[in-house]
Enzyme design. Structure first.
Site, PDB file in Angstrom:
ATOM      1  CE  LYS A   1      -7.293   1.148   3.055  1.00 49.50           C
ATOM      2  NZ  LYS A   1      -7.028  -0.134   2.366  1.00 49.50           N
TER       3      LYS A   1
ATOM      4  CD  GLU B   1      -4.341   0.492  -4.738  1.00 51.49           C
ATOM      5  OE1 GLU B   1      -4.664   0.178  -3.574  1.00 51.49           O
ATOM      6  OE2 GLU B   1      -3.165   0.451  -5.145  1.00 51.49           O
TER       7      GLU B   1
ATOM      8  CB  SER C   1     -11.398  -0.104   9.249  1.00 48.61           C
ATOM      9  OG  SER C   1     -12.607   0.019   8.517  1.00 48.61           O
TER      10      SER C   1
END
Length: 421
Positions: free
Chosen positions: A108, A130, A395
């Site tokens: 991210k 969010e 990830s």
């Protein structure tokens, strides 16, 4: 058609320079995408689009982002060969692209640092977002601290309870975590709340969406910032093995880690698979496998494949992984499926959690529950194919999940005894 046949076909040419051709000027990837937003927000989105198009071609911006990735994020992240896991299931070799070793523990931060840098360029004072699993929230909180920006993160109450360590991290970084108490109190509702907040504060802030979803230009922006993952992985795999992987896979909720992994491989002769969460089963509300059960619809300002009812309303969805329980997929994923370039499959909660413990116990790597879905697919693939190689985008890491996993599964021995994979 084999992947080699595909590479030699006319369809292959659709994916040469794909990033330059998609989306079109209106933000569409074929039939999907666009910007379905209130008129009052159109000038704000036009401002974001114009600013991004300027910085995307700015040597100064690109140089600064590369410096941040190198000196702050710790990129490039490594490629890891899972010898023990591979040997357990045959001769097919499993490799991991280690986004769990990116600063903050997930992919991210790749787009959050870029989005926050864009916000600074635009003169904004605040960023809004969010989060579901909390990884995007932590990454954005980190970026906000780095660039000296205010930050509000909206998070469903259910996810706040499941991902409490990440809530603490966000607050320690100076971010305000705002509980979302309506609906299912998970990711969809968090997106609803963040968009509502942005519609009231857009003059002074920017909405930093956490995946390749939302109105144009967000799917484009997040994709471009995440493509570093696949670019590194392609170079690393060739350098390590002298070959290409036979298959590349990644988990998919909205689809940011997967699109980042897939984009540089689109014009390469490899199979590409997105792995969705089947959750508890195929009944409505028991899974978040939108490619399997969804249809064309509009959600959060974009058109894509969405799990909707007869009235066009989003259906309730579920996944054991908070970052995957989203009732739709990014528009570029829908396009790639329709074009036949990417295959979308699924694994269940139980299969994902089995893979979670196998990777932990055999390789010393505790994955995020989201990433464990892709690992589960890789294990099933290795057992079936028996030879060749598969490259998984890992990830994120599982630090955020350990309290929940320990409470529900203990040390995993009982689950492993069931041998669901």
């Amino acid at each position: 058609m084999t992947i080699k046949d595909f590479h030699n076909s006319e369809n292959y040419m659709d994916f040469v320079n794909h990033e330059k051709l998609m989306p079109d000027k209106n933000g569409y990837y074929g039939n999907y995408g666009g910007a379905y937003i209130p008129d009052k927000l159109k000038p704000a989105f036009a401002e974001i689009t114009e600013a991004y198009q300027k910085i995307a071609h700015s040597a100064e911006f690109i140089s600064e982002l590369r410096r941040i990735r190198r000196e702050f994020q710790g990129r490039p992240t490594p490629l890891t060969h899972c010898k023990n896991l591979s040997n357990k299931f045959g001769s097919c070799q499993i490799y991991l692209k280690r986004e769990d070793l990116n600063h903050t523990g997930a992919h991210k931060l790749n787009h959050c640092m870029g989005e926050a840098l864009l916000a600074k360029y635009m003169g904004k004072k605040k960023i809004i977002a969010e989060t579901g699993a909390g990884s995007h929230g932590v990454a954005l909180a980190t970026a906000a601290a780095f660039f000296g920006l205010e930050c509000d993160v909206y998070m469903g109450e259910v996810d706040i309870e499941k991902q409490h360590p990440n809530v603490i991290r966000m607050e320690m970084l100076g971010t305000k975590v705002i509980p979302v108490t309506h609906g299912q109190k998970t990711l969809k509702e968090a997106v609803d709340a963040a968009f509502d907040a942005y519609s009231k504060e857009y003059k002074d802030c920017i909405y930093c969406i956490g995946s390749v979803v939302g109105p144009h230009p967000f799917p484009l922006i997040v994709r471009d910032f995440q493509a570093v993952v696949g670019a590194e992985a392609l170079e690393q795999f060739k350098s390590t093995t002298g070959l290409l992987p036979d298959t590349v896979c990644a988990c998919i909720g909205g689809g940011s880690n997967s699109i980042g992994m897939f984009i540089p491989f689109l014009d390469q002769p490899v199979n590409i698979v997105g792995v969705e969460p089947m959750g508890r089963g195929k009944a409505v509300g028991d899974n978040a496998a939108s490619m399997e059960f969804g249809s064309e619809g509009i959600l959060h300002g974009f058109k894509s494949i969405v799990q909707i009812d007869d009235k066009g309303e989003a259906q309730p969805v579920y996944s054991i992984a908070p970052g995957l329980d989203y009732p739709g997929v990014g528009p570029e994923h829908a396009y790639l499926r329709d074009k036949g370039r990417v295959t979308y499959d699924y694994v269940t909660d139980e299969e994902a959690m089995t893979a979670f413990f196998l990777l932990s116990k055999l390789e010393g790597i505790i994955p995020a529950v989201e990433s464990a879905h892709a690992v589960a697919y890789a294990i099933k693939y290795a057992k079936q194919e028996k030879t060749g190689s598969i490259l998984v985008n890992l990830s994120g890491r599982g630090d955020k999940d350990i309290d929940f996993v320990n409470r529900e599964y203990g040390n995993g021995d009982k689950l492993l005894e069931k041998n669901v994979l």
